[in-house]
Design an enzyme around this catalytic site. Structure first.
Site, short mmCIF file in Angstrom:
data_model
loop_
_atom_site.label_atom_id
_atom_site.label_comp_id
_atom_site.label_asym_id
_atom_site.label_seq_id
_atom_site.Cartn_x
_atom_site.Cartn_y
_atom_site.Cartn_z
N HIS A 1 0.81 -1.23 0.00
CA HIS A 1 0.00 0.00 0.00
C HIS A 1 0.84 1.29 0.00
O HIS A 1 1.90 1.36 0.63
CB HIS A 1 -0.93 0.01 1.21
CG HIS A 1 -0.17 0.04 2.51
ND1 HIS A 1 0.19 1.21 3.13
CD2 HIS A 1 0.34 -0.96 3.26
CE1 HIS A 1 0.87 0.94 4.22
NE2 HIS A 1 0.98 -0.38 4.32
N HIS B 1 11.62 -0.73 -12.94
CA HIS B 1 11.37 -2.16 -13.15
C HIS B 1 11.49 -2.87 -11.82
O HIS B 1 12.55 -2.85 -11.19
CB HIS B 1 12.40 -2.73 -14.15
CG HIS B 1 12.22 -4.19 -14.46
ND1 HIS B 1 13.01 -4.84 -15.37
CD2 HIS B 1 11.35 -5.13 -14.00
CE1 HIS B 1 12.64 -6.12 -15.46
NE2 HIS B 1 11.63 -6.31 -14.61
C1 COA Z 1 23.74 -6.19 -8.48
C2 COA Z 1 24.09 -6.48 -9.92
C3 COA Z 1 23.38 -5.48 -10.86
C4 COA Z 1 25.60 -6.32 -10.06
O1 COA Z 1 25.99 -6.63 -11.36
P1 COA Z 1 27.54 -6.41 -11.77
O2 COA Z 1 27.91 -4.97 -11.57
O3 COA Z 1 27.70 -6.99 -13.14
O4 COA Z 1 28.29 -7.23 -10.67
P2 COA Z 1 29.28 -8.47 -10.77
O5 COA Z 1 28.53 -9.66 -11.34
O6 COA Z 1 30.52 -8.02 -11.45
O7 COA Z 1 29.58 -8.77 -9.24
C5 COA Z 1 30.36 -7.91 -8.44
C6 COA Z 1 30.46 -8.50 -7.06
O8 COA Z 1 29.19 -8.38 -6.41
C7 COA Z 1 28.69 -9.67 -6.05
N1 COA Z 1 27.24 -9.65 -6.35
C8 COA Z 1 26.67 -9.34 -7.52
N2 COA Z 1 25.34 -9.39 -7.43
C9 COA Z 1 25.07 -9.73 -6.17
C10 COA Z 1 23.87 -9.94 -5.47
N3 COA Z 1 22.67 -9.77 -6.07
N4 COA Z 1 23.92 -10.26 -4.17
C11 COA Z 1 25.14 -10.43 -3.56
N5 COA Z 1 26.31 -10.25 -4.17
C12 COA Z 1 26.28 -9.92 -5.46
C13 COA Z 1 29.43 -10.66 -6.95
O9 COA Z 1 29.50 -11.93 -6.33
C14 COA Z 1 30.78 -9.98 -7.04
O10 COA Z 1 31.51 -10.23 -5.85
P3 COA Z 1 33.10 -10.44 -5.87
O11 COA Z 1 33.68 -9.15 -6.42
O12 COA Z 1 33.44 -10.67 -4.43
O13 COA Z 1 33.34 -11.60 -6.76
C15 COA Z 1 23.65 -7.91 -10.38
O14 COA Z 1 24.50 -8.93 -9.90
C16 COA Z 1 22.21 -8.24 -9.96
O15 COA Z 1 21.92 -8.70 -8.85
N6 COA Z 1 21.28 -7.99 -10.92
C17 COA Z 1 19.89 -8.26 -10.76
C18 COA Z 1 19.48 -9.29 -11.82
C19 COA Z 1 18.00 -9.53 -11.84
O16 COA Z 1 17.29 -9.30 -10.89
N7 COA Z 1 17.52 -10.01 -12.99
C20 COA Z 1 16.10 -10.24 -13.17
C21 COA Z 1 15.68 -9.76 -14.54
S1 COA Z 1 13.96 -9.87 -14.74
#
Ligand code: COA
Length: 204
Positions: free
Chosen positions: A132, A141
């Protein structure tokens, strides 16, 4: 029989088409900048590119942009003269006094409770819960199964990752990213990315 054009022949586009059909749209044509290399998306024809969609808009009752990137979605939506009103899957729940802006899509299983305001071009993905009195800006998104507690504000273009949770009354700025599975308990600044439980800014 309503005719809808969808710009963006992707996986997300396919889901938007299913939502539109479930919501009663009669015919759908896709447009994508990869046309004419791609000619079909499942049962639907891909009939042109984005420029063609803008030119052809008179052929349709409305047009919607189904592109995940918020800035691209915004750029294209702003060129359209016939943006679709919000498209809402019938298997979602929409409470009283809810406002959904044009070009917004609500996927199956989403719950949007009373008093929520959502801007234009937003995506409320499958199974997301918006409690709410939340206020979500344009082109936000909320990914599948994310849960937003009551009274949360989310600025425009922000992305709330799959399965994330946000506790009540938190402010999330514009162009922010909440990582998959994060639990947000404090304010998130504009342009900031947060991850983890409790969610903390990344080093990037
Ligand atoms: C947060 C996010 C945007 C970061 O993406 P990124 O900048 O490419 O990050 P990386 O994959 O390079 O990861 C960087 C670090 O963060 C950590 N990390 C990334 N996403 C994380 C998450 N959601 N939770 C915890 N740790 C996370 C990785 O393990 C990595 O750690 P390290 O440096 O110790 O190895 C992405 O991981 C994420 O969670 N995206 C959401 C995806 C989603 O919801 N998709 C649905 C589509 S409908």
């Amino acid at each position: 029989m309503k005719r809808l054009a969808i710009i963006g022949a992707s996986g997300h586009g396919k889901v938007v088409a299913d939502v539109a059909i479930a919501a009663g749209v009669g015919s759908i044509s896709f447009y994508d900048d990869k046309a004419p290399d791609i000619k079909r998306l499942g049962q639907f024809k891909v009939v042109g590119n984005t420029g063609d969609a803008i030119q052809d808009s008179g052929l349709y009752d409305s047009v919607i942009v189904a592109i995940g990137n918020a800035q691209t979605r915004e750029k294209i939506q702003k060129q359209l003269v016939k943006v679709s009103s919000a498209i809402v899957h019938p298997a979602s729940v929409i409470g009283s006094d809810v406002h959904l802006g044009e070009g917004t899509v609500v996927m199956p299983g989403a719950i949007i409770n009373a008093g929520v305001q959502i801007g234009s071009g937003a995506i409320i993905n499958s199974g997301a819960v918006i409690e709410h009195d939340c206020c979500l800006g344009d082109f936000v998104h909320v990914c599948p199964n994310a849960s937003i507690a009551g009274g949360v504000t989310i600025g425009s273009h922000s992305w709330i990752g799959i399965g994330a949770s946000v506790i009540q009354s938190v402010l999330i700025g514009e162009y922010a990213t909440v990582g998959a599975g994060a639990v947000v308990i404090h304010k998130v600044a504009d342009n900031q990315t947060v991850i983890g439980i409790p969610a903390k800014p990344t080093n990037k």
